[in-house]
Design a protein around this motif. Structure first.
Motif, PDB file in Angstrom:
ATOM      1  N   ILE A 199       3.116  20.818   0.399  1.00 12.84           N
ATOM      2  CA  ILE A 199       2.227  19.741  -0.077  1.00 12.84           C
ATOM      3  C   ILE A 199       2.772  18.842  -1.231  1.00 12.84           C
ATOM      4  O   ILE A 199       2.882  19.408  -2.273  1.00 12.84           O
ATOM      5  N   VAL A 250      -1.027  14.519  -3.401  1.00 15.93           N
ATOM      6  CA  VAL A 250      -2.164  14.638  -2.249  1.00 15.93           C
ATOM      7  C   VAL A 250      -3.342  15.822  -2.251  1.00 15.93           C
ATOM      8  O   VAL A 250      -2.949  16.845  -2.923  1.00 15.93           O
ATOM      9  N   GLN A 289      -6.627  15.025   3.338  1.00 17.28           N
ATOM     10  CA  GLN A 289      -5.790  13.915   3.473  1.00 17.28           C
ATOM     11  C   GLN A 289      -4.867  14.008   4.560  1.00 17.28           C
ATOM     12  O   GLN A 289      -4.259  15.308   4.778  1.00 17.28           O
ATOM     13  N   THR A 290      -4.362  13.173   5.275  1.00 18.45           N
ATOM     14  CA  THR A 290      -3.296  13.046   6.193  1.00 18.45           C
ATOM     15  C   THR A 290      -2.326  12.467   5.625  1.00 18.45           C
ATOM     16  O   THR A 290      -1.939  11.644   5.016  1.00 18.45           O
ATOM     17  N   ILE A 291      -1.033  13.300   5.852  1.00 19.35           N
ATOM     18  CA  ILE A 291       0.313  12.689   5.440  1.00 19.35           C
ATOM     19  C   ILE A 291       1.339  12.824   6.870  1.00 19.35           C
ATOM     20  O   ILE A 291       1.180  13.406   7.735  1.00 19.35           O
ATOM     21  N   ARG A 292       2.343  11.993   6.746  1.00 20.60           N
ATOM     22  CA  ARG A 292       3.347  11.626   7.719  1.00 20.60           C
ATOM     23  C   ARG A 292       4.478  12.473   7.384  1.00 20.60           C
ATOM     24  O   ARG A 292       4.995  12.535   6.265  1.00 20.60           O
ATOM     25  N   ILE A 293       4.860  13.524   8.348  1.00 19.85           N
ATOM     26  CA  ILE A 293       6.008  14.501   7.776  1.00 19.85           C
ATOM     27  C   ILE A 293       7.336  14.056   9.067  1.00 19.85           C
ATOM     28  O   ILE A 293       6.666  13.368  10.017  1.00 19.85           O
ATOM     29  N   GLU A 298       8.283  12.090  13.924  1.00 16.90           N
ATOM     30  CA  GLU A 298       7.315  12.022  12.855  1.00 16.90           C
ATOM     31  C   GLU A 298       5.840  12.365  13.546  1.00 16.90           C
ATOM     32  O   GLU A 298       5.888  11.960  14.480  1.00 16.90           O
ATOM     33  N   ASP A 342       1.675  12.977  11.969  1.00 15.18           N
ATOM     34  CA  ASP A 342       0.679  12.970  11.134  1.00 15.18           C
ATOM     35  C   ASP A 342       0.027  14.371  11.012  1.00 15.18           C
ATOM     36  O   ASP A 342      -0.248  14.959  12.045  1.00 15.18           O
ATOM     37  N   LYS A 351      -2.869  16.822   8.819  1.00 16.10           N
ATOM     38  CA  LYS A 351      -4.014  16.884   7.869  1.00 16.10           C
ATOM     39  C   LYS A 351      -3.766  18.025   7.000  1.00 16.10           C
ATOM     40  O   LYS A 351      -3.504  19.356   7.534  1.00 16.10           O
ATOM     41  N   ILE A 352      -3.975  17.861   5.735  1.00 18.04           N
ATOM     42  CA  ILE A 352      -3.732  18.949   4.615  1.00 18.04           C
ATOM     43  C   ILE A 352      -5.081  19.828   4.843  1.00 18.04           C
ATOM     44  O   ILE A 352      -6.141  19.249   4.637  1.00 18.04           O
TER      45      ILE A 352
END
Length: 127
Positions: free
Chosen positions: A7, A11, A15-19, A26, A28, A30-31
């Motif tokens: 993480i 963040v 929260q949603t992040i793009r990896i 790529e 999306d 969600k943490i």
């Protein structure tokens, strides 16, 4: 396929992040709850969602060769505990194994002593 993500700073859980996967895909993600920046977690992505699965396989082969050979998949008892479900599963398995050992011990004692007769003769006092 399962990937490990650390993480990033700033963040928060939920929260949603793009990896970016090693093949360039790529996604999306969600943490999960209960985690903070710097914590690792695992997420799954199906092979169908990967843009270039062959590039991912090539990257994995290169990494495994650089680390001294092909890596093997982790067994059931070698898994990392990364969530409450994993913790509960590990505790359940340990409890079942422990109870199995105790029951086996008791059954063994009962089996080994099944023909032993108790001495019921009255005790005589020495006068």
């Amino acid at each position: 396929m399962q990937f490990r993500v650390v993480i990033p700073e700033n963040v928060k859980e939920g929260q949603t992040i793009r990896i970016r996967c090693p093949d360039g895909t790529e996604a999306d993600v969600k943490i999960p709850g209960g985690l903070k920046p710097g914590d690792p977690f695992l997420f799954d992505i199906s092979v169908d969602q990967l843009t270039n699965p062959q590039a991912l396989l090539d990257t994995l082969k290169e990494n495994s060769m650089a680390s001294g050979g092909l890596s093997r998949r982790k067994g059931f008892l070698e898994r990392d505990i990364v969530s409450m479900n994993d913790l509960l599963l590990a505790l359940s398995v340990g409890l079942i194994i422990g109870l199995g050992i105790i029951v086996g011990f008791i059954v063994g004692i009962l089996y080994a002593t099944r023909n032993v007769q108790a001495d019921t003769a009255p005790m005589h006092s020495i006068e």
